[in-house]
Design a protein around this motif. Structure first.
Motif, mmCIF file in Angstrom:
data_model
loop_
_atom_site.group_PDB
_atom_site.id
_atom_site.type_symbol
_atom_site.label_atom_id
_atom_site.label_comp_id
_atom_site.label_asym_id
_atom_site.label_seq_id
_atom_site.Cartn_x
_atom_site.Cartn_y
_atom_site.Cartn_z
ATOM 1 N N LEU A 1 0.824 -1.215 0.000
ATOM 2 C CA LEU A 1 0.000 0.000 0.000
ATOM 3 C C LEU A 1 0.856 1.262 0.000
ATOM 4 O O LEU A 1 0.518 2.258 -0.656
ATOM 5 N N GLU A 2 1.964 1.241 0.730
ATOM 6 C CA GLU A 2 2.851 2.406 0.763
ATOM 7 C C GLU A 2 3.427 2.700 -0.618
ATOM 8 O O GLU A 2 3.684 3.854 -0.969
ATOM 9 N N VAL A 3 3.629 1.642 -1.414
ATOM 10 C CA VAL A 3 4.169 1.814 -2.763
ATOM 11 C C VAL A 3 3.075 2.235 -3.741
ATOM 12 O O VAL A 3 3.302 3.054 -4.638
ATOM 13 N N VAL A 4 1.870 1.680 -3.576
ATOM 14 C CA VAL A 4 0.768 1.931 -4.504
ATOM 15 C C VAL A 4 0.166 3.329 -4.325
ATOM 16 O O VAL A 4 -0.251 3.961 -5.296
ATOM 17 N N ALA A 5 0.130 3.830 -3.088
ATOM 18 C CA ALA A 5 -0.531 5.113 -2.805
ATOM 19 C C ALA A 5 -0.033 6.271 -3.672
ATOM 20 O O ALA A 5 -0.851 7.018 -4.234
ATOM 21 N N PRO A 6 1.289 6.465 -3.855
ATOM 22 C CA PRO A 6 1.734 7.567 -4.716
ATOM 23 C C PRO A 6 1.284 7.430 -6.168
ATOM 24 O O PRO A 6 1.054 8.441 -6.848
ATOM 25 N N ILE A 7 1.157 6.191 -6.641
ATOM 26 C CA ILE A 7 0.725 5.956 -8.018
ATOM 27 C C ILE A 7 -0.696 6.481 -8.211
ATOM 28 O O ILE A 7 -0.988 7.224 -9.162
ATOM 29 N N PHE A 8 -1.584 6.139 -7.289
ATOM 30 C CA PHE A 8 -2.962 6.613 -7.392
ATOM 31 C C PHE A 8 -3.049 8.119 -7.153
ATOM 32 O O PHE A 8 -3.904 8.792 -7.734
#
Length: 311
Positions: free
Chosen positions: A9-16
């Motif tokens: 989630l920490e990695v995915v959050a900036p993408i979204f």
């Protein structure tokens, strides 16, 4: 599983967050359509070629067998997707976009932080062996096939001439070709030139995501859900299984196998959307694949990380 999900989630959050910024910028007209067209042109013509050239001339060592297994898996799935799409009457250009959606992963914005968190520096060395060729091979092949599709229907000699001319004008393929020649000759890239290219190349992933967000304002979801479902299953399940099988076949170590399989299980990268947008074919499907596969990868990547840590 809970700890692994938090890492993902920490990695995915900036993408979204970047996708949302692009969507809001287009929705509220903070940036006009001409501005987004300029960003797409910059990303495809300057930033992406810089990224490909720096990756292709980096000279990474180690992880060669894992990289071979990875690209064998990608090649088999890409060929199968083209064949399957052709069987149901999908044109070559759209089939090519589908093939990239199921093989081209988000190896930079998601792959690097995930592998670093899960496997440390040793894992990054294996990932870099894949990264050195990932965009070069997959985007290079995808661009050539897209040019073939654009000139389809012409007489054989004219088809060859038009395709070669289109490829020669294409900055992505030219960057790949130049990097191959440069690295084959063993020529060093001057430090200042490499730094400049790295700065340009670093703009590619966020720009692609930002433009993807902007495209969602005119996103046509009708009729795409079944196709998107198939693409997501192929990307998040079939490709990791294929790569795992080739790793076993080639005798790749358990550690390098784990890194290669995790890399294969990454969601569709936004550069696949960038190429589809460039050739005006399958862009909605690519956008859907990036979004849905990224959302679902929170679950699938968490499960894989838990499995590998338990092993």
């Amino acid at each position: 599983m809970h700890e692994a999900a938090l890492v993902v989630l920490e990695v995915v959050a900036p993408i979204f967050a970047i996708i949302l910024m692009g969507y809001l910028a287009a929705r509220r007209r903070w940036i006009q359509e001409a501005g987004f067209a300029g960003m797409n042109a910059f990303a495809f013509s300057l930033a992406a070629p810089a990224l490909l050239f720096t990756a292709g001339t980096a000279g990474h060592t180690g992880g060669g067998l894992a990289a071979l297994a990875f690209f064998l898996g990608c090649g088999v799935l890409y060929a199968f997707t083209l064949w399957g799409a052709g069987r149901v009457g999908i044109p070559l250009g759209a089939a090519n976009a589908l093939g990239l959606n199921v093989t081209f992963g988000n190896t930079v914005m998601m792959g690097i932080p995930l592998v670093a968190a899960a496997f440390g520096q040793a894992g990054l060395s294996v990932l870099l062996a894949i990264l050195a060729l990932h965009a070069m091979l997959l985007l290079g092949v995808g661009t050539v096939v897209a040019e073939l599709a654009q000139n389809n229907g012409a007489r054989p000699l004219m088809l060859l001439r038009s395709t070669l001319a289109g490829v020669a004008r294409n900055p992505v393929v030219m960057a790949v070709f130049l990097a191959l020649i440069w690295s084959s000759l063993g020529l060093p890239v001057p430090a200042a030139a490499r730094t400049t290219l790295e700065m340009l190349g670093a703009a590619t992933p966020p720009l692609a995501l930002f433009c993807l967000g902007a495209s969602l304002t005119g996103f046509a979801a009708a009729g795409l859900w079944a196709q998107t479902g198939v693409m997501v299953v192929l990307k998040l399940a079939a490709l990791p299984l294929l790569v795992w099988g080739f790793c076993r076949l080639l005798g790749v170590s358990e550690f390098e196998t784990s890194v290669a399989v995790l890399t294969a299980a990454l969601p569709t990268g936004a550069n696949a959307f960038l190429l589809a947008r460039r050739y005006a074919t399958g862009a909605d499907g690519s956008g859907a694949a990036v979004l849905i596969s990224t959302v679902l990868s929170v679950v699938t990547l968490s499960a894989l990380l838990t499995l590998f840590r338990a092993g």
